[in-house]
Design a protein around this motif. Structure first.
Motif, PDB file in Angstrom:
ATOM      1  N   ASP A 140      33.492  40.166  37.815  1.00  8.11           N
ATOM      2  CA  ASP A 140      33.370  39.436  39.078  1.00  8.11           C
ATOM      3  C   ASP A 140      33.129  37.959  38.786  1.00  8.11           C
ATOM      4  N   ILE A 200      29.089  43.856  37.863  1.00  6.08           N
ATOM      5  CA  ILE A 200      29.659  43.866  39.206  1.00  6.08           C
ATOM      6  C   ILE A 200      28.491  43.722  40.182  1.00  6.08           C
ATOM      7  N   PHE A 237      36.986  45.068  46.511  1.00 11.22           N
ATOM      8  CA  PHE A 237      37.691  46.152  45.815  1.00 11.22           C
ATOM      9  C   PHE A 237      37.302  47.455  46.486  1.00 11.22           C
ATOM     10  N   TYR A 260      37.296  50.458  40.349  1.00 13.78           N
ATOM     11  CA  TYR A 260      37.029  49.293  39.507  1.00 13.78           C
ATOM     12  C   TYR A 260      36.953  49.720  38.048  1.00 13.78           C
ATOM     13  N   TYR A 274      39.198  48.051  35.357  1.00 19.01           N
ATOM     14  CA  TYR A 274      38.544  46.974  34.611  1.00 19.01           C
ATOM     15  C   TYR A 274      37.315  47.421  33.800  1.00 19.01           C
ATOM     16  N   GLU A 296      31.351  48.649  34.719  1.00 21.50           N
ATOM     17  CA  GLU A 296      32.066  47.666  33.904  1.00 21.50           C
ATOM     18  C   GLU A 296      32.050  48.007  32.411  1.00 21.50           C
TER      19      GLU A 296
END
Lengths: 422, 310
Positions: free
Chosen positions: B164, B225, B235, B241, B245, B272
Motif C-alpha cells: 500500500d 496493508i 481492493f 490481495y 501481492y 502481505e
C-alpha cells in the motif's frame, strides 16, 4: 446629500463618458452632472488616479447570519463588500438554518435593507442544501432570491439537478454550481498531482471537476436552462465550456476566484491552512489557462468565494482546517497584481457588467439622471493588506502582510458613501 | 559536522550529508548498545515528550528506549483518555506540555503536515514519528541503516517497496531517502494503492507485477496493508490481495535469487507476507527493529546538540 467626485476616469462601456477623466456630481443618490466641478457639495472626493465604474457584483460569498455570526454578520460582510468595491453581493445559502424557504430569504432581505450594499440571497435548490428534495424555489424567488444553488454542497444527483434546472426555467432562473464530484477521492485535501504526492497529502483530482462540468453542460442543454459554474479551477473545464459554446450552447457561464489566478498547488509546500480552498489550487499550467481565459472571454465573471472563518479554525492541522478564505476586500487587488496587463475595461466587464446581467440586476450606467451605483478604485496604488484595515470579522486570508497593486477607494450606493482610508 | 535542519520533520528536507551524519552517528550508537553498560549521559537533563496521537507499539517503545539509553527524562502522552478527548487543540496541548519545561517533542499524528504545523508555532525541536500518509523519517533511516549493513552501502542498490504505497508514510520517507542516496527504487502494488503521479513526482519505477519486481530487486521492503486506512474500496478482499501481492516461500524459491526481505511491522501474516518468509533467514525484520533504537538515539542526540536550548 451632495457629493462631488472631483476627478475620475470613467470606466463604463455604456457611458458616453467612457475613458474620459471628468468630475461627477451626485445629489441624493442620483448622478446629476458629469463634467462640471463648479458645484457646491457636502463631500468632495479627490484621490490620485481615481477611476469610477458602475458598482461591482459578487456572485458567491458567505455571510454567517443566521447561525454563524462568529464568522461574519450581515453588517460586517456588507462592510467588507463595500471595502472591496462591491455594491451587490450574492450570499450563499449555507447558514444555520439553511436559506431554503421564504422566511429565510425575507430575513436576509429585511436585515440588509438599510445597508449600503445590496445583499441578494441565493436560495437553496434542495431542502437543507442536502441534495435530496427540491426546495420551494418559486416562493423564494417571489421573496427576493435571485439565483439558486446549494452553495458549498454542489448537487451530486444528475436526476435531481435536471429537474431543478427545468423547474427554475419557468422564471428564467440561474443555477450556480461549484463543479465537484464528491464521490471521487472525497478525502482529498489539495489538488492531486506532483505536489500532493511529494507532500503526502491526499489529492483531489481535476477529474472530479471535469466530470461535473461535462455532465452539467449536457443537463443544462437538455433542460434548456441557465447554469453557472463558479470557482472553475482547471484548464480542462475551460476547454469543455469552449466546446459547448462552439456548439451553440449559450446557457453556460462560469466564474473564477481571484485566488485561483494568483496561487497554484506549488504554494502549499508549507501546509499553509489559509491556502486550503475548494476547489483546490491546481497546477501552474492550470493557473495559466485560467489567466488566459480571462483575456479570451471564456470566463464571464469573477467570484470572490468569500468564506470567512474564525481564527481557531485555521490554527490547526491542515487536514482539520476549514476550507476557504475571506476575500471580498482583496478581490480587485489580487486580480490587478496577478494580471497587471489586463485593462480596467476588462475588469469592469468581469466585476460589474457581466455578473449583473447574469443575475438580472437592472443595468447600471454612468449618465446624468441615473442612480449612482458606483465603485471608486485606484489601479496603480499599492497597499499592504493588514488586519487593522480589514472589515470582515475574519482574518483567514493568505494575503495578510502582502503588498498588492490596485486599491479600491470605496463605493457610492443607495445614497451612501463608504470610503476606505487613504 | 552538523545538520541542516532544526527539526526532523521529514527526509524530504534533508541533504545527503544530513542523512550520512544520521547514519554514521547511528552506527556509533549501535556499537554503544553492544556494551555491557548501554546507557550514556548525552541527554542528561533533557526532557522529551512522546506525543502519540495514533496508536503505536514499536515506534513508541523504540523512541522511549532510545531516550532512556541517552539518559533523557521522558514523558508519554497518548491521545485516548487525554485532553484531546475533551476537545483541546494540538497547539494548546503542546504549549501546555512545553510550559512544564520540556525540550523536545516526538510526535506521531494522523494528519499529514501536523509536525510542520507545530514547528511553525513552538520553539522546541520536533521529531516526526509518523504523520498521516506523509513521512516516517526515523523508519526510513533505520531501513537505510539495515540495507546498507546488508548490502555494503546504498548507492546502486535495487530496492522494491511493495504494498500500500498510497497510504504509506514509510514508503514516502524511504523513497526520498533511497533516491537521495543513489539507490534505485521500484514501487509495486495494485494500481488503486499507488499514487497516480508517483513516477514524475518521486523518480521511481512503478510495477503492478510482484513476480517481476522480486526478480529485479536486491531488497524487498514489504509494507503493511493498512486496514485501518481503508475508508474506500481499494481492493476486494485480503484473500485476493494475498493471491496477487502476498509473498510466499515458493515464490522466493522460484526466483532463484537471495533477496533481502524487510517489513516495518506490524506484519499481517498471511496477507502481505507468509510466515515462512517473515521468519526465514532472508528476513532482516528483527535487525530493523534493533537498528531503530540506534537510529533514534542518533536523531535525538544530533537534534539536541543542534538546538542548544534543548
Amino acid at each position: 446629500m451632495k457629493i462631488l467626485v472631483k476627478q475620475a476616469k470613467i470606466v463604463d462601456p455604456s457611458s458616453p463618458f467612457n475613458g474620459q477623466t471628468v468630475p461627477v456630481f451626485i445629489e441624493n443618490g442620483i448622478i446629476r452632472q458629469i463634467g462640471n466641478d463648479a458645484v457646491s457639495a457636502d463631500q468632495v472626493i479627490d484621490l490620485p488616479g481615481l477611476h469610477l465604474s458602475p458598482g461591482w457584483t459578487d456572485l458567491f460569498a458567505q455571510f454567517g447570519d443566521p447561525g454563524l455570526e462568529y464568522k461574519e454578520t450581515i453588517e460586517s460582510g456588507a462592510a467588507a463588500a463595500a471595502a472591496g468595491g462591491f455594491t451587490d453581493v450574492v450570499v450563499i445559502p449555507n447558514t444555520k438554518p439553511v436559506v431554503h424557504n421564504k422566511a429565510a430569504v425575507e430575513y436576509l432581505v429585511q436585515k440588509s435593507r438599510s445597508l449600503p450594499v445590496n445583499v441578494h440571497p441565493m436560495g437553496a435548490v434542495t431542502r437543507e442544501a442536502e441534495g435530496r428534495e427540491l426546495a420551494e424555489m418559486y416562493d423564494m424567488r417571489a421573496s427576493g432570491a435571485i439565483v439558486f444553488g446549494d452553495g458549498l454542497h454542489p448537487i451530486q444527483s444528475a436526476g435531481l439537478l435536471v429537474k431543478a434546472l427545468q423547474y427554475i426555467k419557468a422564471f428564467d432562473g440561474l443555477l450556480i454550481q461549484v463543479p465537484e464530484d464528491r464521490s471521487i477521492n472525497p478525502h482529498g485535501l489539495m489538488n492531486e498531482g506532483i505536489v500532493s504526492t511529494r507532500l503526502g497529502l491526499p489529492g483531489k483530482p481535476v477529474l472530479a471537476e471535469e466530470l461535473i462540468v461535462a455532465r452539467d453542460i449536457e443537463l443544462a442543454a437538455y433542460a434548456g436552462s441557465r447554469l453557472h459554474f463558479t470557482g472553475i479551477s482547471a484548464g480542462v473545464s475551460l476547454e469543455l465550456i469552449r466546446k459547448a459554446r462552439a456548439k451553440g450552447n449559450t446557457l453556460i457561464s462560469c466564474s473564477v476566484t481571484p485566488a485561483h489566478l494568483f496561487f497554484s498547488d506549488e504554494d502549499l509546500q508549507e501546509y499553509d491552512t489559509n491556502l486550503k480552498v475548494n476547489p483546490p489550487f491546481r497546477t501552474p499550467a492550470d493557473r495559466k489557462a485560467l489567466q488566459q481565459a480571462i483575456t479570451d472571454g471564456t470566463i464571464d465573471t469573477i467570484a470572490s468565494h468569500h468564506l470567512p472563518h474564525e481564527y481557531d479554525s485555521k490554527v490547526v492541522e491542515f487536514e482539520y482546517a476549514k476550507s476557504g478564505m475571506t476575500s471580498l476586500e482583496t478581490v480587485y487587488a489580487v486580480l490587478r497584481t496577478a494580471l497587471p496587463g489586463v485593462s480596467q475595461e476588462k475588469w469592469v466587464e468581469l466585476l460589474s457588467v457581466n455578473p449583473a446581467k447574469l443575475i438580472g440586476l437592472p443595468a447600471k450606467t454612468i449618465r446624468e439622471g441615473e442612480p449612482a451605483s458606483l465603485t471608486l478604485f485606484q489601479p496603480d496604488v499599492q497597499w499592504t493588506v493588514g488586519t487593522a484595515s480589514l472589515r470582515s470579522r475574519s482574518r483567514n486570508t493568505p494575503f495578510l502582510g502582502r503588498t498588492l497593486t490596485g486599491k479600491v477607494a470605496g463605493i457610492i450606493h443607495k445614497n451612501q458613501v463608504v470610503l476606505n482610508q487613504a | 559536522m552538523s545538520l541542516s535542519t532544526k527539526h526532523l520533520l521529514g527526509i524530504r528536507d534533508l541533504t545527503r550529508d544530513d542523512i550520512a551524519l544520521y547514519l554514521n552517528t547511528a552506527r556509533h550508537f549501535k556499537e554503544v548498545l553492544q556494551r555491557p553498560v548501554k546507557k550514556v549521559p548525552s541527554l542528561r537533563d533533557v526532557t522529551i515528550v512522546n506525543l502519540f496521537y495514533e496508536n503505536s507499539t514499536r515506534t513508541r517503545i523504540s523512541f522511549e528506549l532510545a531516550e532512556k539509553r541517552l539518559s533523557a527524562d521522558t514523558i508519554n502522552f497518548t491521545a485516548s483518555g487525554s485532553s484531546v478527548s475533551k476537545g483541546e487543540t494540538l497547539l494548546d496541548t503542546v504549549n501546555n506540555i512545553l510550559s512544564m519545561k520540556v525540550d523536545m517533542v516526538v510526535m506521531r499524528h494522523s494528519a499529514s503536515g501536523a509536525p510542520h504545523f507545530l514547528a511553525k508555532h513552538i520553539p522546541a525541536a520536533i521529531v516526526n514519528a509518523g504523520d498521516g500518509i506523509n513521512e516516517h523519517p526515523t523508519q526510513a533511516l533505520l531501513d537505510a541503516l539495515s540495507i546498507s549493513e546488508k548490502m555494503g552501502g546504498l548507492e546502486g542498490v535495487k530496492v522494491a517497496i511493495i504494498g500500500d504505497i498510497l497510504h504509506s508514510r514509510v514508503a514516502l520517507s524511504n523513497i526520498y531517502l533511497l533516491t537521495k542516496m543513489g539507490a534505485k527504487v521500484t514501487v509495486c502494488g495494485p494500481p488503486t494503492l499507488i499514487p497516480r503521479y508517483i513516477r514524475e513526482s518521486l523518480g521511481v519505477e512503478v510495477s503492478y507485477n510482484l513476480r517481476e519486481t522480486l526478480e529485479w530487486c536486491d531488497v524487498a521492503n514489504v509494507l503493511r496493508i493498512q486496514l485501518e486506512r481503508q475508508n474506500q474500496v481499494l481492493f476486494s478482499s485480503l484473500r485476493e490481495y494475498n493471491l496477487a501481492y502476498g509473498i510466499s516461500r515458493r515464490m522466493l524459491e522460484e526466483i532463484k535469487k537471495d533477496i533481502v526481505i524487510m517489513h516495518p511491522g506490524p506484519i499481517n501474516r498471511g496477507v502481505e507476507l507468509d510466515s515462512d518468509v517473515a521468519d526465514s533467514g532472508q528476513s532482516i525484520i528483527l535487525q530493523q527493529v534493533e537498528n531503530g533504537v540506534a537510529v533514534r538515539m542518533a536523531v535525538l542526540y544530533l537534534l539536541s546538540s543542534q538546538n542548544p536550548t534543548a
